[in-house]
Motif scaffolding. Sequence first.
Motif, PDB file in Angstrom:
ATOM      1  N   ARG A 150      -9.780  50.055 -65.941  1.00 28.54           N
ATOM      2  CA  ARG A 150      -8.587  49.588 -65.236  1.00 28.54           C
ATOM      3  C   ARG A 150      -8.848  48.247 -64.541  1.00 28.54           C
ATOM      4  N   MET A 151     -10.037  48.080 -63.986  1.00 28.92           N
ATOM      5  CA  MET A 151     -10.393  46.809 -63.366  1.00 28.92           C
ATOM      6  C   MET A 151     -10.342  45.667 -64.376  1.00 28.92           C
ATOM      7  N   ILE A 152     -10.890  45.915 -65.560  1.00 33.36           N
ATOM      8  CA  ILE A 152     -10.893  44.874 -66.596  1.00 33.36           C
ATOM      9  C   ILE A 152      -9.474  44.573 -67.059  1.00 33.36           C
ATOM     10  N   GLU A 153      -8.666  45.608 -67.204  1.00 35.04           N
ATOM     11  CA  GLU A 153      -7.277  45.384 -67.606  1.00 35.04           C
ATOM     12  C   GLU A 153      -6.528  44.552 -66.561  1.00 35.04           C
ATOM     13  N   ASP A 154      -6.870  44.729 -65.299  1.00 36.59           N
ATOM     14  CA  ASP A 154      -6.187  43.996 -64.226  1.00 36.59           C
ATOM     15  C   ASP A 154      -6.620  42.538 -64.154  1.00 36.59           C
ATOM     16  N   GLN A 155      -7.937  42.276 -64.279  1.00 41.45           N
ATOM     17  CA  GLN A 155      -8.424  40.909 -64.058  1.00 41.45           C
ATOM     18  C   GLN A 155      -8.979  40.233 -65.303  1.00 41.45           C
ATOM     19  N   GLY A 156      -9.059  40.971 -66.426  1.00 40.46           N
ATOM     20  CA  GLY A 156      -9.476  40.365 -67.684  1.00 40.46           C
ATOM     21  C   GLY A 156     -10.945  40.523 -68.014  1.00 40.46           C
ATOM     22  N   TYR A 157     -11.787  40.802 -67.032  1.00 37.29           N
ATOM     23  CA  TYR A 157     -13.227  40.943 -67.253  1.00 37.29           C
ATOM     24  C   TYR A 157     -13.867  41.458 -65.971  1.00 37.29           C
ATOM     25  N   ILE A 158     -15.136  41.853 -66.076  1.00 37.98           N
ATOM     26  CA  ILE A 158     -15.963  42.043 -64.881  1.00 37.98           C
ATOM     27  C   ILE A 158     -17.299  41.345 -65.118  1.00 37.98           C
ATOM     28  N   ASP A 159     -17.886  40.869 -64.042  1.00 37.92           N
ATOM     29  CA  ASP A 159     -19.195  40.221 -64.088  1.00 37.92           C
ATOM     30  C   ASP A 159     -20.233  41.102 -63.414  1.00 37.92           C
ATOM     31  N   VAL A 160     -21.397  41.198 -64.033  1.00 42.81           N
ATOM     32  CA  VAL A 160     -22.569  41.778 -63.380  1.00 42.81           C
ATOM     33  C   VAL A 160     -23.698  40.764 -63.529  1.00 42.81           C
ATOM     34  N   HIS A 161     -24.694  40.868 -62.681  1.00 46.57           N
ATOM     35  CA  HIS A 161     -25.731  39.844 -62.655  1.00 46.57           C
ATOM     36  C   HIS A 161     -27.072  40.383 -63.156  1.00 46.57           C
ATOM     37  N   ALA A 162     -27.644  39.634 -64.068  1.00 50.17           N
ATOM     38  CA  ALA A 162     -28.989  39.913 -64.537  1.00 50.17           C
ATOM     39  C   ALA A 162     -29.993  39.337 -63.541  1.00 50.17           C
ATOM     40  N   HIS A 163     -31.254  39.598 -63.772  1.00 48.70           N
ATOM     41  CA  HIS A 163     -32.333  39.096 -62.919  1.00 48.70           C
ATOM     42  C   HIS A 163     -33.464  38.661 -63.850  1.00 48.70           C
ATOM     43  N   ARG A 164     -33.742  37.364 -63.886  1.00 47.08           N
ATOM     44  CA  ARG A 164     -34.751  36.821 -64.780  1.00 47.08           C
ATOM     45  C   ARG A 164     -35.685  35.889 -64.022  1.00 47.08           C
ATOM     46  N   PHE A 165     -36.951  35.879 -64.448  1.00 45.76           N
ATOM     47  CA  PHE A 165     -37.866  34.850 -63.956  1.00 45.76           C
ATOM     48  C   PHE A 165     -38.872  34.521 -65.059  1.00 45.76           C
ATOM     49  N   ILE A 166     -39.395  33.309 -64.988  1.00 48.85           N
ATOM     50  CA  ILE A 166     -40.340  32.830 -65.991  1.00 48.85           C
ATOM     51  C   ILE A 166     -41.578  32.287 -65.291  1.00 48.85           C
ATOM     52  N   ILE A 167     -42.730  32.528 -65.897  1.00 54.92           N
ATOM     53  CA  ILE A 167     -44.007  32.067 -65.349  1.00 54.92           C
ATOM     54  C   ILE A 167     -44.842  31.466 -66.469  1.00 54.92           C
ATOM     55  N   LYS A 168     -45.413  30.329 -66.194  1.00 57.80           N
ATOM     56  CA  LYS A 168     -46.404  29.723 -67.090  1.00 57.80           C
ATOM     57  C   LYS A 168     -47.726  29.698 -66.344  1.00 57.80           C
ATOM     58  N   ALA A 169     -48.744  30.403 -66.877  1.00 56.70           N
ATOM     59  CA  ALA A 169     -50.024  30.547 -66.191  1.00 56.70           C
ATOM     60  C   ALA A 169     -51.163  30.226 -67.144  1.00 56.70           C
ATOM     61  N   VAL A 170     -52.249  29.746 -66.594  1.00 60.05           N
ATOM     62  CA  VAL A 170     -53.443  29.429 -67.391  1.00 60.05           C
ATOM     63  C   VAL A 170     -54.621  30.224 -66.843  1.00 60.05           C
TER      64      VAL A 170
END
Length: 253
Positions: free
Chosen positions: A231-251
């Motif tokens: 019903r929320m999507i029908e009302d506003q067209g979409y919903i957003d949720v947030h991913a969580h990402r991080f990147i590391i370069k190590a030697v």
Amino acid sequence: MNQSTLFEQWVKEAEEPFSGWDFSYISGTGRSASEPLPWSYASVLLPYFRMARRALDMGTGGGEFLTKMQPFPSELYATEGYEPNVPIARETLEPLCVNVVEADGEDELPFEDHMFGLVMNRHEAYQPSEMYRIIESGGQFITQQVGGKDNIELNHLLGANEDFGYGNWSLDTAKAELEKSGFEIQGSQEYFPYTRFYDVGAIVYFLKAIPWQIEDFSVDRYFDNLFHIHRMIEDQGYIDVHAHRFIIKAVKK
């Protein structure tokens, strides 16, 4: 068409089989969309990959990403610990002379000490001490990780358990562990990109593909809250949720 009938149709759409690590059934049709990260894992990785003599790709999934990185180093290995993906990875990668090993990143790895000049890891668990053991001196460990707050809004919207067991997994935690094991951090970033869903069937498909997000997930168990999301999507067209990402370069020092 009434809301109940439309909801039932979206849920039925989510029964499409999922294999490997390919979300194109929903992303390729525009039913979901993801905000770009402020970095490119492949662009960070590629210069080291091209120079490596022997490399390892941890958590290769069905091999979808790795096949796009050709030409390969003279020796290339890949691990995959999710059992349904292992035969897919072997079918995809072994004809390309990639050695596919069934192994979970949280376990001791079946490789010799100082074996690799590059270990690449995209969304796979790892032990810092094992990375230090299998990487040669001066070798690189490049990892993009899923953080502990990943898609937590889905759990909240559905009233599901929000404790994944790795809620504290973050860039700062990962950097501290690697430095303690003897790595020098050469670069890192962390970001929380949105994923936009345009129908509830795309959410059901997504959750079935990542069963660790809500371990007891089923349409029947979460029917009422799924209908509320519909019903929320029908009302506003979409919903957003947030991913969580991080990147590391190590030697390895």
